[in-house]
Design a protein around this motif. Structure first.
Motif, PDB file in Angstrom:
ATOM      1  N   TRP B 375       0.829  -1.209   0.000  1.00 48.70           N
ATOM      2  CA  TRP B 375       0.000   0.000   0.000  1.00 48.70           C
ATOM      3  C   TRP B 375       0.860   1.254   0.000  1.00 48.70           C
ATOM      4  CZ3 TRP B 375      -4.668  -1.056   3.815  1.00 48.70           C
ATOM      5  CH2 TRP B 375      -5.541  -1.967   3.198  1.00 48.70           C
ATOM      6  N   ASP B 377       3.467   1.754  -1.360  1.00 47.98           N
ATOM      7  CA  ASP B 377       4.094   1.929  -2.662  1.00 47.98           C
ATOM      8  C   ASP B 377       3.073   2.215  -3.766  1.00 47.98           C
ATOM      9  OD1 ASP B 377       6.468   2.130  -3.890  1.00 47.98           O
ATOM     10  OD2 ASP B 377       6.674   0.024  -4.407  1.00 47.98           O
ATOM     11  N   SER B 378       1.794   2.339  -3.404  1.00 52.85           N
ATOM     12  CA  SER B 378       0.774   2.530  -4.434  1.00 52.85           C
ATOM     13  C   SER B 378       0.690   3.984  -4.858  1.00 52.85           C
ATOM     14  CB  SER B 378      -0.598   2.115  -3.899  1.00 52.85           C
ATOM     15  OG  SER B 378      -0.582   0.757  -3.590  1.00 52.85           O
ATOM     16  N   PRO B 379       0.491   4.245  -6.148  1.00 46.18           N
ATOM     17  CA  PRO B 379       0.400   5.637  -6.592  1.00 46.18           C
ATOM     18  C   PRO B 379      -0.840   6.358  -6.074  1.00 46.18           C
ATOM     19  CG  PRO B 379       0.238   4.117  -8.479  1.00 46.18           C
ATOM     20  CD  PRO B 379       0.492   3.300  -7.269  1.00 46.18           C
ATOM     21  N   GLU B 380      -1.966   5.645  -5.896  1.00 44.54           N
ATOM     22  CA  GLU B 380      -3.203   6.319  -5.492  1.00 44.54           C
ATOM     23  C   GLU B 380      -3.040   6.960  -4.124  1.00 44.54           C
ATOM     24  OE1 GLU B 380      -3.145   3.194  -6.551  1.00 44.54           O
ATOM     25  OE2 GLU B 380      -4.030   3.391  -8.544  1.00 44.54           O
TER      26      GLU B 380
END
Lengths: 352, 414
Positions: B375, B377-380
């Motif tokens: 999570w 590392d997630s772009p969103e």
């Protein structure tokens, strides 16, 4: 104590001759995907939509890196091995032949779109227009000196020393570590191209490829280039806190953080959707999926997954991956890819 | 003479005070760090425990009278129709596209479930609550600057206008984010949950406990009570102490080579993860159990031998019960370390996107720390608050493990 020793020997013998492969998976009812951490955000979205919309289970997507993905993928055919490996670069000839040695002779290639690599700074910092030559001179460990053939340790400390007109501030660039595919692509596309502007270095490419590579693709290690972890969110946060610094990361992170960071133009082109899609923005790379043909029909749902993956609602110009920051392929290329996949066209074994 | 003693005494007292002062300062510094970490986690993560929902009037979505067969309905279109009706607009194609971004992709499934669970007609004033999209959620939570230039924020002017109107109409509400605890992983932040990861962690810990505890305690008993003082035993002891300091990724490699490649166990399975973590915790359990056993007074052993007990009876009736509280403490410390590990799990394929909650030890699964890593590392953007929330849950889990340990210890001590 004699008894203890005998017991120990018995135990060792038991472990050594334990039945091998006794616990292998007898079947697998979900698609198994491995590969690049750059493609992971896209692959997982497709996997989730596929799991929701179809009667099949949601595919498992492992984030292993492009190279690590191919190693697993090429290990063999059967339920224990991945069906799909995704990658932020094309498969290498050596990887394809490693595949063939393990019986994976038929591999289908799908290009899903492009990813741009941006050079960005905080919204509060000045707009900057860079060339690839500037990037090379600012970030290489050694740069060509005044005399052809001479290499000097990178003397530039400030951007204004690299080229008059750039801001008068210390060079400070945050980027990913060597394990990252983003870094490989950045070094190959931005640095290497800037380096070719020096005639004698360009001529080295044929004569001494190794030396050429070393000159063009080695990042400086004197503190001007700062390695962060493989976490692009972290770079965005650090840029916000430090307006003098630049960061290198994927376009999808710029797309999500337009209110915090902005990209520099490279050779006069701003990394926008359109500029990356039509190839004007220089630092972009294609993203691929590789599929084992032998698994189609063997793993339930794989065939339907390929339909979902190449469908217009996924990869098309208004597809849902575009909302996640994927740069779409030109319509004709996507359609020919879709046709190639539904016909299960495999890559020629000689590689590319 | 007296004066000399007095001045020495004063110096001693002064030193004592300085020493105590330093000790108190250290505790305060540690407490400050803890507060800063917890404070920033709460600040970022607290908002993830609520989720914005939009309640949509059912009649606007469904044709009047008898409902058509569920399979024939276009629920996506029905949701958009209801939104348009609520806002009293007649959107064109581009506007429908913008409208679609206001609700989660789950909205259509919520509606489908509603229709399928209420056969026949619907009540005329019924409404369903569908999750808003992560962008709307962020806007309602004030996560981005609405006054910024329109290309510097995730929502268009039109969308912000619509959201304001929905707020005025009272159609938007923030409710407890149950999805965070009941769903598996998702790439849609508003639907992402930790249940699958937590389940994976629990399954792994059960295997770790089942394997490492008996083996660790038995090994400690043998080494302390029965082992001869021979060279190879010394070597063994040395290796066990050494193993406790080996980086955890090495155990992951061992799991990959021995358990997966050689014994053919499945990748990404809690079984393999549990065994790898068992190897990781074994040295900790052996070492702490040995010191616990050593701390049992020799007089107890001698007394019981003197009364005619066998070596076996001495160990099982006297030594182990006395040592058990400390052994339990050591085991829990080992398990807590195992619970937080991600590095060895990377090697055995547990850093993966897995949506389904594992139901057995050979199902593909991931672990809570891995979920946090993915999570983060997630772009969103909406995943940032969910990352902090997941860390808070992880801390809560560790805290309850330690409380459990304390409870068990007290019970055993009695």
């Amino acid at each position: 104590m004699y008894n203890d020793t005998r017991f120990l020997l018995l135990f060792v013998a038991l472990v050594a001759f334990a039945p091998r492969a006794g616990l292998a998976q007898s079947g697998r009812d979900y698609v198994y995907i491995v590969g690049s951490s750059t493609v992971y955000p896209f692959a997982t979205v497709v996997a989730e939509r596929f799991g929701r919309a179809s009667s099949f289970r949601t595919p498992k997507v492992e984030s292993t890196g492009s190279g690590g993905g191919f190693r697993l993928f090429c290990d063999g055919i059967g339920v224990d091995y991945p069906d799909i490996s995704n990658s932020s670069r094309a498969i290498k000839a050596s990887e394809l032949s490693a595949c063939a040695q393990n019986g994976v002779t038929e591999v289908i290639e799908v290009k899903i779109g492009y990813d741009g690599i941006v050079f960005a700074n905080a919204l509060s910092a000045p707009d900057v227009a860079l060339t690839r030559r500037d990037i090379y001179l600012a970030l290489a460990r050694d740069v060509p000196g005044d005399v052809p053939g001479e290499l000097i340790a990178n003397p530039y400390q400030r951007w204004s020393e690299v080229r008059p007109g750039l801001p008068d501030q210390r060079i400070e660039v945050l980027g990913p570590p060597p394990t990252s595919g983003t870094r490989d692509e950045f070094v190959e596309l931005a640095m290497a191209d800037g380096c070719r502007q020096f005639d004698w270095v360009r001529e080295l490419a044929a004569a001494e490829p190794d030396r050429h590579r070393r000159i063009c693709q080695t990042l400086r290690d004197d503190g001007a280039f700062v390695q962060t972890g493989e976490n692009d969110n972290l770079i965005v946060q650090k840029l916000e806190a430090n307006p003098r610094a630049f960061g290198i990361f994927g376009f999808s992170f710029l797309d999500q953080n337009f209110d915090k960071v902005k990209a520099a133009t490279i050779d006069g082109v701003l990394p926008t959707f359109d500029a990356i899609a039509d190839g004007r923005y220089p630092i972009s790379r294609p993203l691929y999926f590789y599929i084992k043909k032998a698994h189609v029909g063997m793993i339930p749902g794989l065939e339907r997954f390929l339909v979902e993956l190449t469908h217009e609602r996924t990869l098309g110009e208004e597809g849902y991956l575009v909302d996640r920051g994927l740069i779409p392929l030109p319509a004709a290329e996507r359609e020919s890819g879709e046709a190639a996949v539904s016909a299960l066209e495999v890559l020629p074994l000689a590689g590319k | 003479m007296n004066r000399v003693v007095e001045s020495r005494l004063r110096r001693r007292h002064r030193r004592e005070r300085t020493f105590r002062g330093l000790c108190v300062a250290s505790v305060l510094v540690a407490a400050l760090f803890l507060l800063v970490i917890l404070g920033s986690l709460f600040r970022q993560g607290a908002s993830a425990f609520t989720q914005t929902r939009i309640s949509l009037p059912v009649p606007a979505m469904l044709p009047a009278g008898d409902l058509p067969d569920s399979g024939a309905m276009d629920y996506d279109a029905a949701v958009l129709d209801a939104l348009a009706a609520l806002l009293a607009i007649d959107p064109d194609r581009a506007e429908r596209r913008e409208l679609r971004q206001l609700v989660s992709i789950d909205a259509a499934f919520v509606l489908r479930d509603y229709v399928e669970s209420s056969p026949g007609r619907v009540v005329s004033d019924a409404s369903v609550r569908v999750p808003a999209s992560a962008k709307v959620d962020m806007a309602i939570k004030g996560e981005f600057d609405r006054t910024a230039a329109s290309d510097r924020r995730p929502l268009s002017d039109l969308q912000i206008d619509w959201i304001d109107r929905l707020v005025e109409l009272g159609a938007i509400e923030r409710t407890f984010n149950t999805a965070l605890f009941t769903n598996g992983d998702s790439r849609e932040p508003e639907l992402a949950g930790i249940r699958a990861a937590l389940m994976g962690s629990v399954l792994m810990l059960l295997i770790t406990l089942a394997v490492a505890f008996p083996i660790g305690v038995a090994a400690a008993v043998y080494l302390e009570e029965f082992a001869p003082r021979r060279a190879w035993i010394r070597l063994l002891e040395l290796s066990i102490n050494n193993l406790a300091a080996v980086p955890s990724i090495v155990f992951g490699l061992l799991g990959l080579v021995v358990l997966i490649d050689w014994l053919g166990m499945p990748r990404s399975a809690p079984l393999v993860g549990g065994l790898v973590l068992a190897l990781l915790t074994l040295p900790v359990i052996v070492i702490s159990s040995r010191s616990a056993i050593r701390a049992v007074p020799t007089s107890i052993r001698e007394a019981s031998l003197g009364l005619g007990a066998s070596r076996m009876q001495v160990v099982s009736h006297h030594v182990l019960p006395q040592a058990m509280p400390a052994i339990v403490t050591g085991t829990i410390i080992g398990l807590s370390r195992a619970f937080g590990e991600t590095a060895p799990l990377l090697m055995i394929g547990m850093v993966a996107f897995i949506v389904d909650v594992p139901s057995g030890v050979t199902d593909p699964a991931t672990a809570l720390p891995v979920q946090i890593y993915l999570w983060a590392d997630s772009p969103e953007r909406a995943f940032a608050e969910r990352t902090s929330a997941a860390i808070l849950v992880l801390l809560g889990f560790l805290l309850s493990m330690n409380l459990l340990a304390a409870a068990i210890r007290r019970k055993v001590e009695k």
